[in-house]
Design a protein around this motif. Sequence first.
Motif: not given
Ligand code: GDD
Length: 360
Positions: A8-11, A56-58, A80-91, A152-154, A194-196, A269-271
């Motif tokens: 649960a990150g990003g706005t 949940v990581v937020t 709880v993350e002190p600041s956003p460091r993108d999805s790799c750090a969160a995961i 997206y990623g392919y 799909a980002g999962m 039915g992904w969106n």
């Molecule tokens: N907790 C946390 N902290 N979550 C984060 C952070 C962070 O700093 N940054 C991103 N996320 C979460 C977002 O909330 C989202 O649920 C997920 O990580 C993916 O981040 P996005 O920023 O939405 O990525 P994207 O949409 O550009 O790309 C990703 O999703 C696509 C599908 O929607 C990639 O995985 C693509 O390959 C994929 O196609």
Amino acid sequence: ALYGVVLAGGTGTRLWPLSRAGHPKFLHPLTGTDRSLLQATVDRLDLLAPSERIFVVTGVAHAAAVSRQLSTVPDENVLVEPSPRDSCAAIALAAAVIARRDPEAMMGSFASDHLIADKAQFTEVIQQAIAGARQGLLMTLGITPTRPETGYGYLECGSAIGDGPVMAVEEFKEKPSYDVAESYVKSGNYLWNAGMFVWRVDVFLSELSRQQPQLAAGISRIAQAWDSPAREEVLGEVWPTLPRISVDYAVMEGAATVGRVGTVPGDFGWNDVGDFHTLGEVLASDQAGNVVVGHNDDSKPGVLLHETEGLVVVPTTGRLVAAMGVRDLVIVDTPDAVLVCPRDRAQEVKQLVDQLKDSG
Ligand code: GDD
Ligand code: MG
């Protein structure tokens, strides 16, 4: 056992003025019900993992709202993350904390801002992905592409693994240029990521160490301190030094080149609810194709539409929103800002927000 990790990150700037830094899109009921995207994401996992195994990581700004919305998830599972460091750090943080509890854990990572229409199908696809992850693959879910989307990623599909639906991924390409995306879609051999993700935590953490040694070392220090009084101190010291990179670039692209990525095609039915137009495409509309979002409270004045077609209307204030004789517009009413734009330009709301930031 499967652990569910929800990011649960990003706005979501393309959903302005609904989605704001203080109230990002995952907290909003954009699901056609009164559940928020975040709640719907957790609800959807109930056949796969009990709530004690949902994490949940937020960010620190949203932790209280996340806990409030998810009453069944234990507070200590909200990382709880002190600041956003993108999805790799969160995961990675979630994987390391879970690995301390259960070194043999299987983990599924889920974005909190996707709509999924068919929960039964989704559950089945995750089960199939678990089968692939048991064999040591980093599993993705693949969606049949319908346009050359550059956000997206392919996944380039290779041969089938075993006799199930799992396929090898020959190449993982995150956010290609338009021309490259177009050639991928034409070839018929690529799926959207799909980002999962589904994987064994030990497999993910060792791939992280191989490709991102600095991030892996930092996360490992944090995880070791997690259950001790030193947690906040170590987190405060190490977290800001972690590379700011998404898991797609940091791990998935490189793992695919050494044959460690698999995929299961998913037709559920992904969106990814990136903007108001795509939101309008997935939610139920009236006969003229008008969609009213998150409007479930009959006691409120709501929306009055007369001879309109294809509108996406988002009333949030309780004040009446009326429209007449217009078509294919987005209308969003919030307490301090109103947005009106053509549906086919909903993507450009991001530029509008950038302009606002510059002038502010
Ligand atoms: N907790 C946390 N902290 N979550 C984060 C952070 C962070 O700093 N940054 C991103 N996320 C979460 C977002 O909330 C989202 O649920 C997920 O990580 C993916 O981040 P996005 O920023 O939405 O990525 P994207 O949409 O550009 O790309 C990703 O999703 C696509 C599908 O929607 C990639 O995985 C693509 O390959 C994929 O196609
Ligand atoms: Mg996204």
